[in-house]
Write a protein that holds these residues in place. Structure first.
Motif, PDB file in Angstrom:
ATOM      1  N   PRO A 118       0.803  -1.223   0.000  1.00 34.44           N
ATOM      2  CA  PRO A 118       0.000   0.000   0.000  1.00 34.44           C
ATOM      3  C   PRO A 118       0.834   1.270   0.000  1.00 34.44           C
ATOM      4  CG  PRO A 118      -0.079  -1.070   2.149  1.00 34.44           C
ATOM      5  CD  PRO A 118       0.585  -2.025   1.219  1.00 34.44           C
ATOM      6  N   GLU A 148      -4.888  -1.366   2.617  1.00 35.83           N
ATOM      7  CA  GLU A 148      -4.810  -0.789   3.967  1.00 35.83           C
ATOM      8  C   GLU A 148      -5.932   0.240   4.131  1.00 35.83           C
ATOM      9  OE1 GLU A 148      -1.739   1.829   6.700  1.00 35.83           O
ATOM     10  OE2 GLU A 148      -0.908   0.651   5.049  1.00 35.83           O
ATOM     11  N   ASN A 151      -6.011   3.730   6.712  1.00 34.10           N
ATOM     12  CA  ASN A 151      -4.950   4.737   6.702  1.00 34.10           C
ATOM     13  C   ASN A 151      -5.555   6.135   6.564  1.00 34.10           C
ATOM     14  OD1 ASN A 151      -2.851   6.567   5.531  1.00 34.10           O
ATOM     15  ND2 ASN A 151      -1.596   4.739   5.726  1.00 34.10           N
TER      16      ASN A 151
END
Length: 289
Positions: A118, A148, A151
């Motif tokens: 990511p 992810e 985030n």
């Protein structure tokens, strides 16, 4: 904190021999002819040296010594050209020195080597955003978030990309996601206000800027934005001028319209800001700044 670290110098032959992990046996001379020889390359050692240089580059970057960091990471990439982490760091450093085009090229190579990382996608999204390629930026950030999803920084960046694409509901959605994963992420709340103001919803914008001040009371940006919106709405203009003055004295960069535009202030808000800055009460403040 500034630290003096000399730039990398061209390695001597002795240094190269150490890096390459081999020695040279003195060739026997016959009839003035030099016998050819080859250096044995130790790929594992080269990779280890590249990673060590990458660590040095990362440490230099922490002290904002980007030129020195870039010199090291470039050498690291020569020693370990197939390492996606090294390429990702190099791409981010190119971004820091303003070379977004090379950053994109470097990060595209890293993406091929490790498509499920990511960080590579998030950094590539930032690089595309710097190139004003907002659709590519959004696609890269969406891909990174698929690996992810929690985030907050990536959601914020994606909100910015959708904002530049005039996809306002999607921008708000991702700004709110950033705050959901980090309730202290005031820039995301602030930018929701920017979106609302460009949509012509000044009251909702002010609510968001006040909400961001609940998280970060001393931040000049939402303070100035509220002052601009109130002045434009002819709501207690003396108080608006006073509030704007306080914000500009905390951070004079916000007196620059170009700086505000870089921080995603839209045309509607910039126009209202320019009108506020033209008032005699603020002209004296601006000249002093």
């Amino acid at each position: 904190m500034n630290q003096f670290i000399s730039r990398l110098t061209r390695p001597t032959l002795a240094t190269l021999l150490i890096l390459l992990g081999g020695g040279l046996a003195a060739p026997r001379v016959e009839a003035q002819a030099l016998l050819p020889y080859t250096l044995p390359l130790d790929e594992e050692r080269l990779t280890a040296t590249g990673l060590s240089l990458a660590q040095e580059a990362a440490q230099l970057a922490q002290f904002q010594q980007y030129d020195e960091a870039l010199a090291r990471i470039q050498l690291a990439a020569q020693l370990a050209p197939q390492d996606p982490q090294i390429l990702t760091l190099m791409g981010s450093l190119y971004l820091q020195v303003g070379d977004s085009s090379t950053a994109v090229t470097t990060l595209e190579k890293a993406k091929v080597l490790k498509a499920d990382d990511p960080v590579i996608w998030f950094t590539l999204g930032s690089a595309y955003f710097s190139e004003a390629k907002y659709l590519q930026a959004a696609n890269a950030l969406e891909k990174g978030l698929s690996f992810e999803p929690s985030n907050p920084g990536a959601h914020f960046d994606l909100g910015n990309a959708y904002y530049k694409l005039n996809r306002y509901p999607k921008a708000i959605e991702h700004y709110e996601a950033a705050v959901r994963y980090d309730e202290m992420f005031w820039p995301a709340i602030n930018n929701i206000g920017l979106v609302f103001y460009e949509m012509g919803q000044a009251e909702s914008a002010i609510e968001q800027w006040e909400r961001s001040l609940d998280v970060a009371q001393e931040e000049p940006e939402p303070t100035l934005a509220i002052a601009v919106a109130n002045y434009a709405a002819n709501m207690n203009r003396p108080a608006a001028i006073e509030s704007a003055t306080a914000a500009l004295e905390r951070d004079s960069r916000y007196a620059n319209l170009e700086f505000l535009e870089e921080n995603l202030w839209g045309n509607r808000l910039l126009g209202a800001t320019e009108a506020l800055f033209d008032t005699p009460g603020l002209q004296d403040v601006l000249s002093g700044l």
